[in-house]
Motif scaffolding. Structure first.
Motif, PDB file in Angstrom:
ATOM      1  N   VAL A  55      34.429  50.493  67.416  1.00 58.75           N
ATOM      2  CA  VAL A  55      34.988  49.365  68.160  1.00 58.75           C
ATOM      3  C   VAL A  55      35.603  48.382  67.166  1.00 58.75           C
ATOM      4  O   VAL A  55      34.936  47.896  66.248  1.00 58.75           O
ATOM      5  CB  VAL A  55      33.916  48.667  69.019  1.00 58.75           C
ATOM      6  CG1 VAL A  55      34.481  47.400  69.660  1.00 58.75           C
ATOM      7  CG2 VAL A  55      33.381  49.620  70.078  1.00 58.75           C
ATOM      8  N   TYR A  56      36.883  48.094  67.352  1.00 60.39           N
ATOM      9  CA  TYR A  56      37.615  47.149  66.516  1.00 60.39           C
ATOM     10  C   TYR A  56      37.561  45.744  67.116  1.00 60.39           C
ATOM     11  O   TYR A  56      37.425  44.761  66.398  1.00 60.39           O
ATOM     12  CB  TYR A  56      39.065  47.606  66.366  1.00 60.39           C
ATOM     13  CG  TYR A  56      39.941  46.616  65.644  1.00 60.39           C
ATOM     14  CD1 TYR A  56      39.922  46.553  64.260  1.00 60.39           C
ATOM     15  CD2 TYR A  56      40.774  45.748  66.337  1.00 60.39           C
ATOM     16  CE1 TYR A  56      40.714  45.636  63.582  1.00 60.39           C
ATOM     17  CE2 TYR A  56      41.567  44.831  65.678  1.00 60.39           C
ATOM     18  CZ  TYR A  56      41.532  44.772  64.304  1.00 60.39           C
ATOM     19  OH  TYR A  56      42.315  43.866  63.635  1.00 60.39           O
ATOM     20  N   ARG A  82      44.643  53.439  66.798  1.00 62.56           N
ATOM     21  CA  ARG A  82      43.813  52.531  67.595  1.00 62.56           C
ATOM     22  C   ARG A  82      44.238  52.683  69.047  1.00 62.56           C
ATOM     23  O   ARG A  82      45.415  52.769  69.352  1.00 62.56           O
ATOM     24  CB  ARG A  82      44.038  51.096  67.120  1.00 62.56           C
ATOM     25  CG  ARG A  82      43.203  50.063  67.821  1.00 62.56           C
ATOM     26  CD  ARG A  82      43.389  48.706  67.166  1.00 62.56           C
ATOM     27  NE  ARG A  82      42.825  48.721  65.818  1.00 62.56           N
ATOM     28  CZ  ARG A  82      43.230  47.937  64.834  1.00 62.56           C
ATOM     29  NH1 ARG A  82      44.225  47.084  65.024  1.00 62.56           N
ATOM     30  NH2 ARG A  82      42.664  48.003  63.651  1.00 62.56           N
ATOM     31  N   MET A  83      43.260  52.699  69.960  1.00 57.83           N
ATOM     32  CA  MET A  83      43.591  52.785  71.379  1.00 57.83           C
ATOM     33  C   MET A  83      42.744  51.818  72.190  1.00 57.83           C
ATOM     34  O   MET A  83      41.654  51.439  71.781  1.00 57.83           O
ATOM     35  CB  MET A  83      43.419  54.215  71.902  1.00 57.83           C
ATOM     36  CG  MET A  83      41.997  54.690  72.063  1.00 57.83           C
ATOM     37  SD  MET A  83      41.854  56.395  72.691  1.00 57.83           S
ATOM     38  CE  MET A  83      42.329  56.201  74.398  1.00 57.83           C
ATOM     39  N   MET A  84      43.261  51.411  73.332  1.00 54.86           N
ATOM     40  CA  MET A  84      42.539  50.540  74.243  1.00 54.86           C
ATOM     41  C   MET A  84      41.790  51.392  75.254  1.00 54.86           C
ATOM     42  O   MET A  84      42.321  52.370  75.771  1.00 54.86           O
ATOM     43  CB  MET A  84      43.498  49.599  74.975  1.00 54.86           C
ATOM     44  CG  MET A  84      42.793  48.565  75.827  1.00 54.86           C
ATOM     45  SD  MET A  84      43.939  47.423  76.647  1.00 54.86           S
ATOM     46  CE  MET A  84      44.681  46.634  75.237  1.00 54.86           C
ATOM     47  N   SER A  85      40.552  51.021  75.531  1.00 56.15           N
ATOM     48  CA  SER A  85      39.732  51.741  76.489  1.00 56.15           C
ATOM     49  C   SER A  85      38.599  50.831  76.914  1.00 56.15           C
ATOM     50  O   SER A  85      38.734  49.613  76.890  1.00 56.15           O
ATOM     51  CB  SER A  85      39.195  53.029  75.853  1.00 56.15           C
ATOM     52  OG  SER A  85      38.501  53.817  76.801  1.00 56.15           O
ATOM     53  N   ARG A  86      37.472  51.441  77.273  1.00 55.58           N
ATOM     54  CA  ARG A  86      36.257  50.679  77.548  1.00 55.58           C
ATOM     55  C   ARG A  86      35.068  51.482  77.059  1.00 55.58           C
ATOM     56  O   ARG A  86      35.156  52.689  76.855  1.00 55.58           O
ATOM     57  CB  ARG A  86      36.133  50.350  79.027  1.00 55.58           C
ATOM     58  CG  ARG A  86      35.895  51.534  79.923  1.00 55.58           C
ATOM     59  CD  ARG A  86      35.729  51.081  81.375  1.00 55.58           C
ATOM     60  NE  ARG A  86      35.414  52.199  82.207  1.00 55.58           N
ATOM     61  CZ  ARG A  86      36.118  52.585  83.250  1.00 55.58           C
ATOM     62  NH1 ARG A  86      37.203  51.932  83.585  1.00 55.58           N
ATOM     63  NH2 ARG A  86      35.749  53.616  83.967  1.00 55.58           N
ATOM     64  N   VAL A  87      33.968  50.776  76.836  1.00 52.51           N
ATOM     65  CA  VAL A  87      32.737  51.414  76.397  1.00 52.51           C
ATOM     66  C   VAL A  87      31.771  51.365  77.568  1.00 52.51           C
ATOM     67  O   VAL A  87      31.517  50.301  78.142  1.00 52.51           O
ATOM     68  CB  VAL A  87      32.135  50.702  75.166  1.00 52.51           C
ATOM     69  CG1 VAL A  87      30.825  51.353  74.752  1.00 52.51           C
ATOM     70  CG2 VAL A  87      33.143  50.708  74.004  1.00 52.51           C
ATOM     71  N   ALA A  93      28.324  43.008  77.592  1.00 57.83           N
ATOM     72  CA  ALA A  93      27.984  42.044  76.545  1.00 57.83           C
ATOM     73  C   ALA A  93      27.364  42.710  75.317  1.00 57.83           C
ATOM     74  O   ALA A  93      27.327  42.119  74.240  1.00 57.83           O
ATOM     75  CB  ALA A  93      27.037  40.990  77.101  1.00 57.83           C
ATOM     76  N   GLN A  94      26.886  43.939  75.437  1.00 56.43           N
ATOM     77  CA  GLN A  94      26.275  44.647  74.310  1.00 56.43           C
ATOM     78  C   GLN A  94      27.290  45.362  73.424  1.00 56.43           C
ATOM     79  O   GLN A  94      26.948  45.810  72.342  1.00 56.43           O
ATOM     80  CB  GLN A  94      25.242  45.663  74.805  1.00 56.43           C
ATOM     81  CG  GLN A  94      23.999  45.028  75.382  1.00 56.43           C
ATOM     82  CD  GLN A  94      23.038  46.099  75.882  1.00 56.43           C
ATOM     83  OE1 GLN A  94      23.377  46.887  76.752  1.00 56.43           O
ATOM     84  NE2 GLN A  94      21.852  46.112  75.302  1.00 56.43           N
ATOM     85  N   VAL A  95      28.512  45.476  73.886  1.00 59.94           N
ATOM     86  CA  VAL A  95      29.549  46.123  73.084  1.00 59.94           C
ATOM     87  C   VAL A  95      29.931  45.158  71.969  1.00 59.94           C
ATOM     88  O   VAL A  95      30.237  44.000  72.225  1.00 59.94           O
ATOM     89  CB  VAL A  95      30.782  46.478  73.941  1.00 59.94           C
ATOM     90  CG1 VAL A  95      31.866  47.117  73.082  1.00 59.94           C
ATOM     91  CG2 VAL A  95      30.376  47.389  75.089  1.00 59.94           C
ATOM     92  N   ARG A  96      29.871  45.628  70.722  1.00 50.25           N
ATOM     93  CA  ARG A  96      30.138  44.746  69.601  1.00 50.25           C
ATOM     94  C   ARG A  96      31.097  45.409  68.604  1.00 50.25           C
ATOM     95  O   ARG A  96      31.192  46.635  68.540  1.00 50.25           O
ATOM     96  CB  ARG A  96      28.845  44.356  68.911  1.00 50.25           C
ATOM     97  CG  ARG A  96      28.135  45.491  68.240  1.00 50.25           C
ATOM     98  CD  ARG A  96      26.758  45.113  67.715  1.00 50.25           C
ATOM     99  NE  ARG A  96      26.206  46.157  66.892  1.00 50.25           N
ATOM    100  CZ  ARG A  96      25.750  47.328  67.320  1.00 50.25           C
ATOM    101  NH1 ARG A  96      25.782  47.609  68.596  1.00 50.25           N
ATOM    102  NH2 ARG A  96      25.266  48.212  66.487  1.00 50.25           N
ATOM    103  N   ILE A  97      31.761  44.580  67.842  1.00 54.99           N
ATOM    104  CA  ILE A  97      32.655  45.066  66.798  1.00 54.99           C
ATOM    105  C   ILE A  97      31.838  45.887  65.811  1.00 54.99           C
ATOM    106  O   ILE A  97      30.735  45.504  65.419  1.00 54.99           O
ATOM    107  CB  ILE A  97      33.353  43.880  66.104  1.00 54.99           C
ATOM    108  CG1 ILE A  97      34.282  43.184  67.100  1.00 54.99           C
ATOM    109  CG2 ILE A  97      34.111  44.340  64.862  1.00 54.99           C
ATOM    110  CD1 ILE A  97      34.839  41.868  66.616  1.00 54.99           C
ATOM    111  N   PRO A 118      28.408  54.488  73.325  1.00 59.49           N
ATOM    112  CA  PRO A 118      27.815  54.204  72.011  1.00 59.49           C
ATOM    113  C   PRO A 118      27.156  55.445  71.433  1.00 59.49           C
ATOM    114  O   PRO A 118      26.575  56.249  72.149  1.00 59.49           O
ATOM    115  CB  PRO A 118      26.752  53.148  72.321  1.00 59.49           C
ATOM    116  CG  PRO A 118      27.117  52.585  73.640  1.00 59.49           C
ATOM    117  CD  PRO A 118      27.821  53.678  74.386  1.00 59.49           C
ATOM    118  N   ASP A 119      27.266  55.584  70.126  1.00 60.57           N
ATOM    119  CA  ASP A 119      26.609  56.678  69.424  1.00 60.57           C
ATOM    120  C   ASP A 119      26.415  56.243  67.980  1.00 60.57           C
ATOM    121  O   ASP A 119      27.269  56.480  67.137  1.00 60.57           O
ATOM    122  CB  ASP A 119      27.426  57.957  69.508  1.00 60.57           C
ATOM    123  CG  ASP A 119      26.677  59.169  68.979  1.00 60.57           C
ATOM    124  OD1 ASP A 119      25.665  58.988  68.262  1.00 60.57           O
ATOM    125  OD2 ASP A 119      27.101  60.288  69.269  1.00 60.57           O
TER     126      ASP A 119
END
Length: 131
Positions: A55-56, A82-87, A93-97, A118-119
């Motif tokens: 995640v950038y 780089r691509m736009m998507s979702r996690v 709120a848990q998605v972080r750089i 996430p992995d």
């Protein structure tokens, strides 16, 4: 004849996440196009994406109740683009750089698309990149 967007969407419908790669420079290209940016080379080929990334940048899109909030993220693919998507799989709120992620293809109402999960156990270095 190379039909980059049509081909890309057809691969997704088959459950395959594919990227274009320049035969001359080895650079991976996303979003699909008919020429390599910067060089103008038309010598492109489809290759299977590793599906690995980091995640950038991310943001939370907050919706009115009863709709759920969701995230929008920029993902640096292990291949370079780089691509736009979702996690998915965690709260927005848990998605972080810096979060390491793995892609999966999901079927939407009209078209398949790529999302990430996430992995933390992955190494996002792609081996054998001819760049």
């Amino acid at each position: 004849m190379l039909r980059p967007e049509t081909d890309y969407l057809a691969f997704l419908q088959q459950g395959r996440f594919m990227l274009l790669r320049s035969k001359t420079s080895g650079a991976f290209i996303f979003y699909p196009r008919v020429i390599e940016p910067g060089t103008g080379s038309t010598e492109l080929e489809w290759v299977e994406a590793s599906g690995l990334g980091t995640v950038y940048a991310t943001t939370v899109v907050r919706k009115k109740i009863p709709s759920d909030n969701y995230n929008v993220a920029l993902i640096d693919l292990a291949e370079g683009p780089r691509m736009m998507s979702r996690v998915e799989g965690v709260s927005p709120a848990q998605v972080r750089i810096g979060l390491r992620v793995r892609a999966r293809v999901v079927q939407g109402e009209e078209q398949a698309f790529v999302v990430f999960e996430p992995d933390e156990n992955i190494d996002v270095t792609v081996k054998g990149n001819p760049a």
